[in-house]
Design a protein around this motif. Structure first.
Motif, PDB file in Angstrom:
ATOM      1  N   THR A 131      32.097  28.936 116.192  1.00  0.00           N
ATOM      2  CA  THR A 131      32.414  29.367 117.557  1.00  0.00           C
ATOM      3  C   THR A 131      31.262  29.035 118.506  1.00  0.00           C
ATOM      4  O   THR A 131      30.157  28.673 118.079  1.00  0.00           O
ATOM      5  N   GLY A 132      31.536  29.214 119.801  1.00  0.00           N
ATOM      6  CA  GLY A 132      30.476  29.030 120.786  1.00  0.00           C
ATOM      7  C   GLY A 132      29.362  30.046 120.603  1.00  0.00           C
ATOM      8  O   GLY A 132      28.192  29.747 120.871  1.00  0.00           O
ATOM      9  N   LEU A 133      29.720  31.231 120.139  1.00  0.00           N
ATOM     10  CA  LEU A 133      28.696  32.261 119.899  1.00  0.00           C
ATOM     11  C   LEU A 133      27.791  31.822 118.736  1.00  0.00           C
ATOM     12  O   LEU A 133      26.571  31.987 118.790  1.00  0.00           O
ATOM     13  N   ASP A 134      28.397  31.248 117.692  1.00  0.00           N
ATOM     14  CA  ASP A 134      27.618  30.715 116.565  1.00  0.00           C
ATOM     15  C   ASP A 134      26.668  29.623 117.065  1.00  0.00           C
ATOM     16  O   ASP A 134      25.506  29.544 116.633  1.00  0.00           O
ATOM     17  N   LEU A 135      27.195  28.771 117.962  1.00  0.00           N
ATOM     18  CA  LEU A 135      26.374  27.683 118.508  1.00  0.00           C
ATOM     19  C   LEU A 135      25.197  28.243 119.288  1.00  0.00           C
ATOM     20  O   LEU A 135      24.057  27.803 119.129  1.00  0.00           O
ATOM     21  N   LEU A 136      25.484  29.245 120.100  1.00  0.00           N
ATOM     22  CA  LEU A 136      24.419  29.883 120.888  1.00  0.00           C
ATOM     23  C   LEU A 136      23.334  30.440 119.973  1.00  0.00           C
ATOM     24  O   LEU A 136      22.135  30.237 120.200  1.00  0.00           O
ATOM     25  N   PHE A 196      21.886  28.144 128.556  1.00  0.00           N
ATOM     26  CA  PHE A 196      23.182  28.093 127.865  1.00  0.00           C
ATOM     27  C   PHE A 196      24.158  28.946 128.655  1.00  0.00           C
ATOM     28  O   PHE A 196      23.973  30.152 128.787  1.00  0.00           O
ATOM     29  N   ILE A 197      25.186  28.291 129.183  1.00  0.00           N
ATOM     30  CA  ILE A 197      26.231  29.005 129.926  1.00  0.00           C
ATOM     31  C   ILE A 197      27.497  29.026 129.071  1.00  0.00           C
ATOM     32  O   ILE A 197      27.967  27.969 128.627  1.00  0.00           O
ATOM     33  N   MET A 198      28.032  30.203 128.840  1.00  0.00           N
ATOM     34  CA  MET A 198      29.308  30.334 128.125  1.00  0.00           C
ATOM     35  C   MET A 198      30.419  30.305 129.159  1.00  0.00           C
ATOM     36  O   MET A 198      30.377  31.050 130.147  1.00  0.00           O
ATOM     37  N   VAL A 199      31.407  29.427 128.951  1.00  0.00           N
ATOM     38  CA  VAL A 199      32.574  29.364 129.843  1.00  0.00           C
ATOM     39  C   VAL A 199      33.791  29.633 128.963  1.00  0.00           C
ATOM     40  O   VAL A 199      34.139  28.837 128.109  1.00  0.00           O
ATOM     41  N   THR A 200      34.427  30.798 129.142  1.00  0.00           N
ATOM     42  CA  THR A 200      35.385  31.241 128.136  1.00  0.00           C
ATOM     43  C   THR A 200      36.446  32.160 128.715  1.00  0.00           C
ATOM     44  O   THR A 200      36.234  32.819 129.733  1.00  0.00           O
ATOM     45  N   ALA A 201      37.566  32.229 128.001  1.00  0.00           N
ATOM     46  CA  ALA A 201      38.622  33.180 128.364  1.00  0.00           C
ATOM     47  C   ALA A 201      38.353  34.564 127.764  1.00  0.00           C
ATOM     48  O   ALA A 201      39.030  35.526 128.104  1.00  0.00           O
ATOM     49  N   VAL A 208      28.547  41.530 126.335  1.00  0.00           N
ATOM     50  CA  VAL A 208      27.375  42.194 125.753  1.00  0.00           C
ATOM     51  C   VAL A 208      26.876  41.416 124.535  1.00  0.00           C
ATOM     52  O   VAL A 208      25.672  41.178 124.378  1.00  0.00           O
ATOM     53  N   GLU A 209      27.795  40.999 123.685  1.00  0.00           N
ATOM     54  CA  GLU A 209      27.395  40.283 122.471  1.00  0.00           C
ATOM     55  C   GLU A 209      26.760  38.941 122.811  1.00  0.00           C
ATOM     56  O   GLU A 209      25.772  38.529 122.199  1.00  0.00           O
ATOM     57  N   ALA A 210      27.330  38.262 123.820  1.00  0.00           N
ATOM     58  CA  ALA A 210      26.765  36.970 124.232  1.00  0.00           C
ATOM     59  C   ALA A 210      25.365  37.171 124.816  1.00  0.00           C
ATOM     60  O   ALA A 210      24.447  36.391 124.547  1.00  0.00           O
ATOM     61  N   LYS A 211      25.228  38.221 125.575  1.00  0.00           N
ATOM     62  CA  LYS A 211      23.915  38.505 126.172  1.00  0.00           C
ATOM     63  C   LYS A 211      22.900  38.814 125.079  1.00  0.00           C
ATOM     64  O   LYS A 211      21.762  38.348 125.114  1.00  0.00           O
ATOM     65  N   ARG A 212      23.361  39.592 124.092  1.00  0.00           N
ATOM     66  CA  ARG A 212      22.492  39.941 122.975  1.00  0.00           C
ATOM     67  C   ARG A 212      22.059  38.673 122.225  1.00  0.00           C
ATOM     68  O   ARG A 212      20.940  38.589 121.726  1.00  0.00           O
ATOM     69  N   ALA A 213      22.949  37.696 122.165  1.00  0.00           N
ATOM     70  CA  ALA A 213      22.641  36.450 121.455  1.00  0.00           C
ATOM     71  C   ALA A 213      21.779  35.503 122.291  1.00  0.00           C
ATOM     72  O   ALA A 213      21.313  34.491 121.795  1.00  0.00           O
ATOM     73  N   VAL A 255      28.020  43.445 134.181  1.00  0.00           N
ATOM     74  CA  VAL A 255      27.632  43.723 132.782  1.00  0.00           C
ATOM     75  C   VAL A 255      26.355  42.958 132.450  1.00  0.00           C
ATOM     76  O   VAL A 255      25.422  43.501 131.852  1.00  0.00           O
ATOM     77  N   LEU A 256      26.304  41.692 132.863  1.00  0.00           N
ATOM     78  CA  LEU A 256      25.117  40.882 132.587  1.00  0.00           C
ATOM     79  C   LEU A 256      23.885  41.475 133.263  1.00  0.00           C
ATOM     80  O   LEU A 256      22.807  41.564 132.654  1.00  0.00           O
ATOM     81  N   ALA A 257      24.061  41.891 134.523  1.00  0.00           N
ATOM     82  CA  ALA A 257      22.929  42.430 135.276  1.00  0.00           C
ATOM     83  C   ALA A 257      22.432  43.722 134.626  1.00  0.00           C
ATOM     84  O   ALA A 257      21.227  43.975 134.546  1.00  0.00           O
ATOM     85  N   LYS A 258      23.367  44.520 134.156  1.00  0.00           N
ATOM     86  CA  LYS A 258      22.996  45.789 133.513  1.00  0.00           C
ATOM     87  C   LYS A 258      22.193  45.525 132.242  1.00  0.00           C
ATOM     88  O   LYS A 258      21.176  46.179 131.987  1.00  0.00           O
ATOM     89  N   LYS A 259      22.620  44.537 131.459  1.00  0.00           N
ATOM     90  CA  LYS A 259      21.897  44.217 130.226  1.00  0.00           C
ATOM     91  C   LYS A 259      20.518  43.682 130.560  1.00  0.00           C
ATOM     92  O   LYS A 259      19.550  43.931 129.848  1.00  0.00           O
ATOM     93  N   ASP A 260      20.410  42.926 131.666  1.00  0.00           N
ATOM     94  CA  ASP A 260      19.101  42.414 132.079  1.00  0.00           C
ATOM     95  C   ASP A 260      18.175  43.575 132.443  1.00  0.00           C
ATOM     96  O   ASP A 260      16.993  43.577 132.062  1.00  0.00           O
ATOM     97  N   ARG A 261      18.706  44.566 133.164  1.00  0.00           N
ATOM     98  CA  ARG A 261      17.875  45.720 133.552  1.00  0.00           C
ATOM     99  C   ARG A 261      17.445  46.502 132.322  1.00  0.00           C
ATOM    100  O   ARG A 261      16.306  46.957 132.221  1.00  0.00           O
ATOM    101  N   GLU A 262      18.342  46.639 131.370  1.00  0.00           N
ATOM    102  CA  GLU A 262      18.008  47.393 130.146  1.00  0.00           C
ATOM    103  C   GLU A 262      16.917  46.687 129.360  1.00  0.00           C
ATOM    104  O   GLU A 262      16.098  47.317 128.699  1.00  0.00           O
ATOM    105  N   ALA A 263      16.917  45.343 129.455  1.00  0.00           N
ATOM    106  CA  ALA A 263      15.946  44.571 128.692  1.00  0.00           C
ATOM    107  C   ALA A 263      14.563  44.612 129.344  1.00  0.00           C
ATOM    108  O   ALA A 263      13.540  44.420 128.676  1.00  0.00           O
ATOM    109  N   ASP A 264      14.536  44.845 130.672  1.00  0.00           N
ATOM    110  CA  ASP A 264      13.245  44.821 131.391  1.00  0.00           C
ATOM    111  C   ASP A 264      12.384  46.042 131.086  1.00  0.00           C
ATOM    112  O   ASP A 264      12.836  47.099 130.819  1.00  0.00           O
TER     113      ASP A 264
END
Lengths: 127, 199
Positions: free
Chosen positions: A65-70, A84-89, A97-102, B190-199
């Motif tokens: 998946t794209g997440l695996d790639l990331l 890395f920009i994810m463009v997805t449905a 959240v998971e993408a951000k975590r990755a 959601v992205l902005a919130k995760k960024d703030r949490e990470a800071d």
């Protein structure tokens, strides 16, 4: 957008139509140095051969998946800093959240418009 | 023809024989219980007859393959049409390059940009159709399991949809329904919130 337009970009999507759409939109913005991959494994092979300055990838691909790639990109010392920009449905909060975590740099939900793509590119490439 | 496994598990005649043996056993079996079991056997016999009459084996052998073929045809046709639209837009962009930089070119490019983005519909319809096909295949597997349990051998099964992705399975849902999907603004929050949490 005060960004170098000749940066090498890799776009990854298993739908060739979407690759074509993103390529044409990037071209209109001024980016022409674009490679394509129709699956994440092929993308990883290209990434190991060449230095890209931006990756734009779908998420829902098989078998990788794209997440695996990331995750693979962020695990590699040579390419881990590549935007890395994810463009997805995939549009549920847990996806974002998971993408951000990755380690995703930004996240665009489909369907998207040209303005959104341009704004996210500006945000990622200016960082 | 019923399989041996089916005879052991679901055969109403076997239920009836069991009841008869118990009744012959010096009347040890409570009459009410025996009547209840006999009623169950009758119900089961009726259900099996009705199931055979609906010919559920056609679901996997005919109905679902037809449905999935039709859906595949939709994806193919929309892909072709989208390709044609993109061809035309690329021709327009090439032609406008000759106009040089100016408001006319900017206006045309803005319009083709809207068309490019709108053509993303083909990706999303393809993903939604894939979800429907996956659902049909799950139904087919369930129906086949019921057919086997009742001793009705299916004539054919849909090709296995394949193993679900091993990792992150719960995150792969494809496009959400419009009233469930997050907008780009909500994603950005959601992205902005995760960024703030990470800071």
């Amino acid at each position: 957008m005060g960004i170098r337009k000749n940066i090498p970009i890799l776009i990854v999507d298993d739908y060739k139509t979407m690759l074509r759409i993103i390529r044409n939109l990037l071209k209109q913005i001024g980016f022409e140095n674009i490679d394509e991959a129709t699956d994440a494994s092929a993308a990883l092979a290209l990434l190991r051969e060449r230095d890209y300055e931006l990756i734009i990838s779908d998420w829902n691909m098989e078998p990788m998946t794209g997440l695996d790639l990331l995750r693979a990109v962020r695990d590699d010392d040579r390419m881990k800093g590549t935007p890395f920009i994810m463009v997805t449905a995939e549009s549920k909060p847990e996806n974002v959240v998971e993408a951000k975590r990755a380690g995703v740099s930004n996240y665009i939900v489909k369907p998207f418009n040209a303005e959104t793509l341009k704004a996210k590119l500006a945000s990622v490439l200016a960082a | 023809m019923q399989s041996t496994e089916t005879q052991r598990s679901l055969c109403p005649d076997r239920l009836q024989r069991t009841i008869s043996r118990l009744e012959d056993d010096g009347g040890a079996l409570d009459k009410a219980l025996a009547d209840e079991i006999a009623a169950l056997a009758k119900e089961l016999r009726l259900s099996m007859r009705e199931l055979r009459q609906t010919d559920p084996t056609r679901i996997g052998a005919e109905f679902i393959p037809t449905a999935t073929d039709e859906l595949d045809a939709i994806v193919e046709v929309t892909a072709k049409a989208t390709g044609t639209i993109l061809d035309a837009c690329e021709d327009i962009d090439s032609a406008t390059a000759a106009l040089g930089v100016g408001p006319e070119r900017a206006a045309v490019e803005a319009a083709t940009a809207r068309i490019y983005a709108a053509c993303g519909f083909q990706d999303l319809t393809g993903q939604r159709i894939a979800k429907v096909v996956d659902t049909l295949r799950r139904i087919d597997r369930r129906v086949n399991a019921v057919c086997k349990a009742f001793g009705l051998e299916p004539e054919g099964e849909c090709a296995d949809a394949g193993d679900d992705m091993a990792r992150d399975q719960s995150l792969l849902n494809g496009p959400s329904l419009p009233d469930e999907a997050m907008t780009q603004n909500e994603v950005d929050k959601v992205l902005a919130k995760k960024d703030r949490e990470a800071d």
